[in-house]
Design a protein around this motif. Sequence first.
Motif, PDB file in Angstrom:
ATOM      1  N   ARG A 190     -24.659 -51.829  68.110  1.00 47.05           N
ATOM      2  CA  ARG A 190     -24.604 -52.943  67.158  1.00 47.05           C
ATOM      3  C   ARG A 190     -24.169 -52.490  65.773  1.00 47.05           C
ATOM      4  N   GLY A 191     -23.614 -51.297  65.702  1.00 47.96           N
ATOM      5  CA  GLY A 191     -23.182 -50.765  64.419  1.00 47.96           C
ATOM      6  C   GLY A 191     -24.307 -50.027  63.714  1.00 47.96           C
ATOM      7  N   GLY A 192     -23.991 -49.444  62.601  1.00 49.13           N
ATOM      8  CA  GLY A 192     -24.976 -48.691  61.844  1.00 49.13           C
ATOM      9  C   GLY A 192     -24.407 -48.298  60.501  1.00 49.13           C
ATOM     10  N   ARG A 193     -25.127 -47.450  59.809  1.00 51.76           N
ATOM     11  CA  ARG A 193     -24.716 -46.964  58.509  1.00 51.76           C
ATOM     12  C   ARG A 193     -24.543 -45.457  58.565  1.00 51.76           C
ATOM     13  N   VAL A 194     -23.515 -44.983  57.881  1.00 53.72           N
ATOM     14  CA  VAL A 194     -23.252 -43.562  57.721  1.00 53.72           C
ATOM     15  C   VAL A 194     -23.651 -43.173  56.299  1.00 53.72           C
ATOM     16  N   PHE A 195     -24.345 -42.042  56.174  1.00 50.14           N
ATOM     17  CA  PHE A 195     -24.725 -41.529  54.857  1.00 50.14           C
ATOM     18  C   PHE A 195     -24.168 -40.119  54.731  1.00 50.14           C
ATOM     19  N   LEU A 196     -23.032 -40.027  54.038  1.00 50.52           N
ATOM     20  CA  LEU A 196     -22.315 -38.768  53.884  1.00 50.52           C
ATOM     21  C   LEU A 196     -23.044 -37.880  52.876  1.00 50.52           C
ATOM     22  N   ALA A 209     -16.367 -48.063  59.237  1.00 51.97           N
ATOM     23  CA  ALA A 209     -15.442 -47.684  58.174  1.00 51.97           C
ATOM     24  C   ALA A 209     -15.098 -46.212  58.204  1.00 51.97           C
ATOM     25  N   ALA A 210     -15.851 -45.402  58.959  1.00 52.61           N
ATOM     26  CA  ALA A 210     -15.595 -43.958  59.024  1.00 52.61           C
ATOM     27  C   ALA A 210     -14.391 -43.685  59.889  1.00 52.61           C
TER      28      ALA A 210
END
Length: 211
Positions: A190-196, A209-210
């Motif tokens: 279901r998607g997620g967040r990336v924290f670079l 978006a990555a």
Amino acid sequence: MLDPAGAVYWPERRLLAVSDLHLEKGSSYARRGMLLPPWDSRATLERLFVLLRRWQPQILVLLGDSFHDQDAPTRLAREEASRLHALAAGLRLIWVRGNHDPLPPDGLGGEATEVFALGPLVFRHQATAKPEGGEVSGHYHPKATIAARGTGICRPCFVADARRVLMPAFGAYTGGLDVGDPAILRLFPRGGRVFLLGEGRLFGFALHAAR
């Protein structure tokens, strides 16, 4: 709390977690004729002790693949081994078993376990398909590339959604798997967040978006 150094800190339980140290990876490669500078374990542990001084945890969870192979603890320099042993005497040290180190390290103290559960969270080396409650895991060494000023910046990263946090590798000689790889994407249907990971801060964006 996600630390830009690549750790998770849980203030309520005073718990710090890092994953995939891969200690003695350099010496493992050297035994096979691939010469690398032999300072990876020292560099990795120095970074870890900086975090310990910052957060002052009561529990330290090492989320598997703490050593690059099963014999690696015997190749650890005496100074590094002594620091780990002293660490186990000063807090609760949890060695979660990984695929590179399925047996607990001998003589370094601490507790070895397949899974460490505390309150609503479960800490394990490799993520499950459908976690029950909250899950914190490592194994995949996630990295992401984001466009910036006409080029791409590639860094280790966390990947997270409402159910799980996938942690970056903490070791000095660890590579990475792109977050667009199916092995990672299937954990976040279901998607997620990336924290670079950045210098002293994190850069967050949507997983899709990555690049």
